[in-house]
Design an enzyme around this catalytic site. Sequence first.
Site, PDB file in Angstrom:
ATOM      1  N   SER A 242       0.834  -1.200   0.000  1.00  0.00           N
ATOM      2  CA  SER A 242       0.000   0.000   0.000  1.00  0.00           C
ATOM      3  C   SER A 242       0.873   1.256   0.000  1.00  0.00           C
ATOM      4  O   SER A 242       1.722   1.404  -0.883  1.00  0.00           O
ATOM      5  CB  SER A 242      -0.942  -0.050   1.201  1.00  0.00           C
ATOM      6  OG  SER A 242      -2.000   0.880   1.058  1.00  0.00           O
ATOM      7  N   ASP A 468      -8.685  -4.344  -6.186  1.00  0.00           N
ATOM      8  CA  ASP A 468      -8.187  -3.773  -4.934  1.00  0.00           C
ATOM      9  C   ASP A 468      -8.968  -2.495  -4.640  1.00  0.00           C
ATOM     10  O   ASP A 468      -9.003  -1.586  -5.458  1.00  0.00           O
ATOM     11  CB  ASP A 468      -6.696  -3.467  -5.084  1.00  0.00           C
ATOM     12  CG  ASP A 468      -6.037  -3.036  -3.778  1.00  0.00           C
ATOM     13  OD1 ASP A 468      -6.664  -2.281  -3.013  1.00  0.00           O
ATOM     14  OD2 ASP A 468      -4.886  -3.421  -3.537  1.00  0.00           O
ATOM     15  N   HIS A 496      -7.037  -6.169  -0.741  1.00  0.00           N
ATOM     16  CA  HIS A 496      -5.958  -5.183  -0.779  1.00  0.00           C
ATOM     17  C   HIS A 496      -4.613  -5.876  -0.573  1.00  0.00           C
ATOM     18  O   HIS A 496      -4.353  -6.415   0.508  1.00  0.00           O
ATOM     19  CB  HIS A 496      -6.202  -4.147   0.313  1.00  0.00           C
ATOM     20  CG  HIS A 496      -5.225  -3.017   0.321  1.00  0.00           C
ATOM     21  ND1 HIS A 496      -4.773  -2.414  -0.833  1.00  0.00           N
ATOM     22  CD2 HIS A 496      -4.611  -2.373   1.344  1.00  0.00           C
ATOM     23  CE1 HIS A 496      -3.943  -1.448  -0.515  1.00  0.00           C
ATOM     24  NE2 HIS A 496      -3.812  -1.409   0.796  1.00  0.00           N
TER      25      HIS A 496
END
Length: 527
Positions: A242, A468, A496
């Site tokens: 991320s 995602d 994710h």
Amino acid sequence: MQFPRPFRATGTALALAGLLLAGCSSSQGPSGADTEAFDAPHRATAAVNRVLEPLPSAVPGKLRPYYEQKLVWKSCDTPEFQCATMKAPLDYDAPGSGKDVTLEVSRKRATGPGKRLGALLVNPGGPGSSAIEYMRYAAVTFPAPVRARYDIAAVDPRGVGRSEPVRCLTGREMDAFTAADTTPDDRGEKTALVRAYKEFAQGCEEKSSRLLPHVGTVESARDMDILRALLGDGKLTYVGKSYGTFLGATYAGLFPGRVGRLVLDGAMDPTLSAREISRTQGGGFEKAFTAFAEDCTAREDCPLGDSVEEAGKQLDDLLRGLDAEPLPAGGGRRLGEALGTTGVLSAMYAESWWGQLRAALKQADAGNGSGLLALSDAYYDRAPDGEYGNLMYANAAVNCLDLPPAAQGPKEVETAVGPFEKTSPRFGRYFAWASLMCAYWPVEPTGEPRRIEAKGAAPIVVVGTTRDPATPYRWAVSLADQLDSGRLLTYDGDGHTAYAQGDDCVDTAVNRYLLEGDVWDGEHTCD
């Protein structure tokens, strides 16, 4: 990156994610992917000409004491982990001025068998999630061949976790902030929302003014290079998830000659403005909710009906009802629209959370908001005693320094609501108003959108998941295209991030890269 209230990957979310094992293929467009990402280059990338320039390859004399300090390792609270502290300059423009930050470092040594390959640094994202907490998860759940050959290591970035954490509000004040209505219907509600953001910013300034100008991603990337040297590695090996992909890509842009093997999973696109991030992320959550609704309505016990269209309508009705009349949620607390929306969106991070969301929605339909509130509390890092971790404070501090604000005030948001709702009919208004987070920040931003090319770096693996919610797939396509040595690994699935989440194809490809340096030409797809 500047997400609204900002959405990020937490170590907990990653730990709970459990995707089904799937087959592997290569060089083919994934089903269900964002077709725009395949049909044309990302528009924002083409529009950004400024490039992150590398730093000089030689360590400046004033920084040498930091690169030459010694890490003094000691046992942590669990014997298999070692802890240490390191110093970094508070301001890299004035090193050696006596103003330093103390950063917490931790590692778990390689377990063997096989030749040790050095340290593998990890970061779960956020910004604001503790890299050390995630390291402890990774050190027991990353694929065994990787743990056998690498020390798994981490440093909590400046302002995060154990590294001089940013502080802003009391628990009671944070409760009020998280409950503020982020879809205001009238002037009074807009005024209340603006006041909430101003009070948040003021609290951060009062409690953390020393740190706020110096917690940007560039500073944290430079800290990571000091740690690389202190660990004895000539080049950095790293897995970032991320926001951790932006941190890793920034490192590559600053130190391309020191790039070893970098995995950037759930990628950010550094060419995007804060407003573009907020808007396109809203679209990611819209797509993720559709996937959830398809799964839910195929089950007999789905609380949202028996079609995707009906599921959307029932969720809309629920959130409107929470706006008009919050539900009791236990402990004297109530669930309003803002907390209810956060609860729903938080469950989009991992398919394994969908069952908990179905149960929470069923409770809410019966007049009990406790299930959705529990999901929201987990997202905001709220403990049962009403105290909050530092995650959200650090999140805002880093985001508001890295990019100019998405909006300067309510009038700009009002003009942006239409485009936001076009991208995300269900959540667009929420994301548009939540993008006020940095409008009243007490420190001017030091970053801006720019390309990261890292020319001359060794191959860098960029992993993107087609559905995602938090980091839309097109961002991974864009980052892999920007990086001079980028290699795109596409996972056709939900949730994710993808590495070490249970997909054998993804893990096999990344493991071969980390252990042998093997990479593919073009694109590699797992489905």
